[in-house]
Design a protein around this motif. Structure first.
Motif, PDB file in Angstrom:
ATOM      1  N   ALA A 158      20.428  -3.202  57.799  1.00 13.54           N
ATOM      2  CA  ALA A 158      21.471  -4.143  57.399  1.00 13.54           C
ATOM      3  C   ALA A 158      21.081  -5.570  57.737  1.00 13.54           C
ATOM      4  O   ALA A 158      21.260  -6.494  56.927  1.00 13.54           O
ATOM      5  CB  ALA A 158      22.787  -3.773  58.083  1.00 13.54           C
ATOM      6  N   GLY A 159      20.527  -5.788  58.919  1.00 12.80           N
ATOM      7  CA  GLY A 159      20.100  -7.135  59.293  1.00 12.80           C
ATOM      8  C   GLY A 159      18.960  -7.636  58.440  1.00 12.80           C
ATOM      9  O   GLY A 159      18.901  -8.818  58.076  1.00 12.80           O
ATOM     10  N   THR A 162      20.343  -8.733  55.126  1.00  8.91           N
ATOM     11  CA  THR A 162      21.003 -10.028  55.263  1.00  8.91           C
ATOM     12  C   THR A 162      19.979 -11.162  55.292  1.00  8.91           C
ATOM     13  O   THR A 162      20.145 -12.195  54.636  1.00  8.91           O
ATOM     14  CB  THR A 162      21.840 -10.055  56.550  1.00  8.91           C
ATOM     15  OG1 THR A 162      22.835  -9.038  56.489  1.00  8.91           O
ATOM     16  CG2 THR A 162      22.518 -11.403  56.727  1.00  8.91           C
ATOM     17  N   VAL A 166      19.538 -14.299  52.543  1.00  5.46           N
ATOM     18  CA  VAL A 166      19.602 -15.716  52.882  1.00  5.46           C
ATOM     19  C   VAL A 166      18.414 -16.462  52.278  1.00  5.46           C
ATOM     20  O   VAL A 166      18.556 -17.546  51.700  1.00  5.46           O
ATOM     21  CB  VAL A 166      19.647 -15.904  54.408  1.00  5.46           C
ATOM     22  CG1 VAL A 166      19.459 -17.369  54.786  1.00  5.46           C
ATOM     23  CG2 VAL A 166      20.973 -15.388  54.961  1.00  5.46           C
ATOM     24  N   ALA A 325      24.451 -15.199  49.590  1.00  5.94           N
ATOM     25  CA  ALA A 325      23.894 -14.657  50.821  1.00  5.94           C
ATOM     26  C   ALA A 325      24.982 -14.002  51.660  1.00  5.94           C
ATOM     27  O   ALA A 325      24.777 -12.930  52.241  1.00  5.94           O
ATOM     28  CB  ALA A 325      23.213 -15.763  51.619  1.00  5.94           C
ATOM     29  N   ALA A 326      26.155 -14.651  51.729  1.00  9.48           N
ATOM     30  CA  ALA A 326      27.258 -14.072  52.491  1.00  9.48           C
ATOM     31  C   ALA A 326      27.713 -12.747  51.884  1.00  9.48           C
ATOM     32  O   ALA A 326      27.937 -11.759  52.593  1.00  9.48           O
ATOM     33  CB  ALA A 326      28.421 -15.052  52.545  1.00  9.48           C
ATOM     34  N   ALA A 329      25.157 -10.157  52.669  1.00  9.28           N
ATOM     35  CA  ALA A 329      25.222  -9.726  54.065  1.00  9.28           C
ATOM     36  C   ALA A 329      26.334  -8.694  54.265  1.00  9.28           C
ATOM     37  O   ALA A 329      26.135  -7.653  54.895  1.00  9.28           O
ATOM     38  CB  ALA A 329      25.450 -10.934  54.972  1.00  9.28           C
ATOM     39  N   SER A 332      25.476  -5.382  52.222  1.00  7.57           N
ATOM     40  CA  SER A 332      24.348  -4.627  52.759  1.00  7.57           C
ATOM     41  C   SER A 332      24.720  -3.933  54.066  1.00  7.57           C
ATOM     42  O   SER A 332      24.300  -2.796  54.316  1.00  7.57           O
ATOM     43  CB  SER A 332      23.135  -5.543  52.963  1.00  7.57           C
ATOM     44  OG  SER A 332      23.425  -6.572  53.896  1.00  7.57           O
ATOM     45  N   ARG A 333      25.528  -4.593  54.894  1.00  6.00           N
ATOM     46  CA  ARG A 333      25.974  -3.948  56.126  1.00  6.00           C
ATOM     47  C   ARG A 333      26.870  -2.748  55.809  1.00  6.00           C
ATOM     48  O   ARG A 333      26.789  -1.703  56.447  1.00  6.00           O
ATOM     49  CB  ARG A 333      26.713  -4.951  57.010  1.00  6.00           C
ATOM     50  CG  ARG A 333      25.827  -6.039  57.582  1.00  6.00           C
ATOM     51  CD  ARG A 333      26.594  -6.939  58.531  1.00  6.00           C
ATOM     52  NE  ARG A 333      26.942  -6.230  59.744  1.00  6.00           N
ATOM     53  CZ  ARG A 333      26.146  -6.084  60.794  1.00  6.00           C
ATOM     54  NH1 ARG A 333      24.923  -6.583  60.769  1.00  6.00           N
ATOM     55  NH2 ARG A 333      26.541  -5.431  61.864  1.00  6.00           N
ATOM     56  N   ALA A 383      20.086  -7.885  48.139  1.00  4.39           N
ATOM     57  CA  ALA A 383      20.216  -7.561  49.558  1.00  4.39           C
ATOM     58  C   ALA A 383      20.531  -6.088  49.763  1.00  4.39           C
ATOM     59  O   ALA A 383      19.973  -5.437  50.658  1.00  4.39           O
ATOM     60  CB  ALA A 383      21.304  -8.429  50.188  1.00  4.39           C
TER      61      ALA A 383
END
Length: 460
Positions: A158-159, A162, A166, A325-326, A329, A332-333, A383
């Motif tokens: 997940a990270g 993200t 970005v 990107a947000a 994030a 994807s998490r 992502a």
């Protein structure tokens, strides 16, 4: 914080269970691991999306026309895909540290050539070197990601998703700012930023190589196949003529046949037969091609729509794309927590929404905002792909072939993105950028269909 154990390291329990014998890499947490690997992979997207912003300045400075300058992107897409496959294989054979060192050298040399290139030909040569190195860092990053195991794996995935979201969302903004404030030459060299993340990834690159020789004929055949395909789809844009087109088509057919024949005759060759035979790998590669194709093509058309049709400047375009990107994030998490089957549903929904937004953009209804939403959703799908497809395929690869497998997977992704950009560029020449987004929509639509169609298989 949970520890992450790279592939090839010995579990702490095997060293006595106290933890005192652990290597430094065993103490790296999931957030730090994700940021390091994301920083290694992320700048690779700058080679296409950021560079596209600088093409008008390149043409003016080097006195080249649009068709000639297109080689700046074509050469990069070609070498990027090949670099991921070749250096991914090198990571298996000689270890990820050796492959990472080779990638850094290529990046540094290519960036230097791009900065001082006196002509377009020299610039294209520099971009070939730069892209090969960028593909290498992407392949090593993906192979190291594949080696992350245990409870921390979902958090790392997940990270990682993200981080790369970005980079992708900031590419247009960064390219515009660097071109305006510094130079187009620096913009074309932005993929070299991966060098900054390389030292921090050395502690993760502990797996030794298998020392097996690299299948050079197989690598050459695959390189020729990718090269001829990428140039073939741009015959009209590059004004190469019918005889050249026929020659390229023949070369592609022969090279593709050689790749298939080599995979059959040498199961452990450059394209491992076991990898090609794995249904999840095949479906994941094709799904990723749809997502990357949609992203690369959208990053080519939508900035042109916003600046040319709606009068936005590059800074405004870049800021408008940052919410992607947000969104990436968050999604994807979420996808990382749902497992393979649930993650594919998230990927399918995001890709379908992107396709719909692109189709609306093609109607020119709603002003600039459908285009902004479409680009943001393409970034979000990108992502999610890093979490769902990369995670699913890497989990099926044995340690000895992770570099090759992830390298070939990224080759498919980047080559698909390059082909999609080339196809859409050709369509835009006749239809205009807005209507060409209808063609762009076909790529995420295909990814959505494939993600749903293979959901149950991924879950198993």
């Amino acid at each position: 914080m949970s520890a992450v154990r790279p592939a090839g390291t010995t579990p702490p329990s095997a060293l006595g269970g106290t933890g005192r014998g652990r290597r430094p890499s065993d103490r790296i947490g999931p957030v730090s691991t994700a940021l390091r690997l994301g920083g290694l992979f992320g700048p690779s997207v700058f080679g296409i999306t950021s560079a596209a912003v600088a093409l008008p300045q390149v043409a003016a400075a080097l006195k080249a026309d649009t068709a000639q300058v297109a080689w700046v992107l074509t050469a990069h897409a070609l070498a990027l895909g090949v670099g991921t496959a070749v250096l991914g294989r090198l990571a298996d054979s000689r270890g990820p540290r050796t492959a990472l060192a080779a990638a850094v050298l290529l990046l540094a040399g290519g960036a230097l050539v791009c900065v001082v290139a006196p002509s377009l030909g020299v610039l294209v040569a520099g971009r070939l070197l730069l892209a090969a190195g960028s593909g290498g860092t992407a392949a090593v990053g993906a192979a190291l990601l594949a080696g992350v195991t245990g409870p921390a794996r979902p958090r790392v995935l997940a990270g990682y998703g993200t981080a790369v979201a970005v980079f992708a969302s900031a590419a247009t903004l960064l390219g515009g700012l660097v071109t305006a404030w510094l130079s187009w030459r620096v913009t074309l060299a932005l993929p070299a930023l991966s060098i900054l993340a390389a030292p921090s990834c050395l502690s993760l690159a502990t797996r030794p190589g298998s020392r097996r020789p690299i299948d050079v004929p197989g690598a050459a055949a695959l390189t020729v196949a990718v090269a001829t395909l990428l140039v073939l789809v741009q015959v009209r844009t590059l004004r190469l003529g019918a005889p050249v087109a026929v020659t390229l088509a023949a070369g592609f057919v022969l090279a593709a046949g050689a790749v298939a024949w080599r995979a059959t005759r040498r199961p452990d060759g450059f394209v491992p037969r076991a990898l090609v035979a794995e249904p999840a790998c095949r479906s994941g590669a094709v799904t990723g091609v749809g997502v990357f194709g949609g992203l690369f093509a959208a990053m080519y058309t939508i900035p042109q729509i916003l600046t040319g049709t709606h009068g936005w400047d590059v800074l405004a375009v870049g800021v408008a794309l940052l919410p992607g990107a947000a969104a990436g994030a968050l999604l994807s998490r979420r996808a990382g927590r749902l497992g393979p089957a649930g993650g594919r549903l998230v990927l399918a929904g995001t890709s379908l929404a992107a396709a719909i937004a692109l189709a609306v953009t093609a109607t020119e209804w709603g002003g600039p905002w459908p285009a902004v939403v479409a680009a943001s959703l393409c970034l979000a799908a990108f992502a999610v792909t890093q979490v769902v497809i990369t995670g699913e395929v890497s989990a099926r690869l044995p340690a000895a072939s992770r570099g090759a497998g992830m390298g070939l997977l990224n080759l498919a992704f980047f080559a698909g993105g390059g082909v999609a950009s080339a196809v859409v560029a050709t369509c835009a020449a006749g239809l205009g950028f807005s209507r060409a987004t209808a063609v762009v929509a076909l790529f995420p639509l295909a990814a959505a269909v494939l993600a749903v169609g293979t959901r149950n298989r991924g879950g198993r």
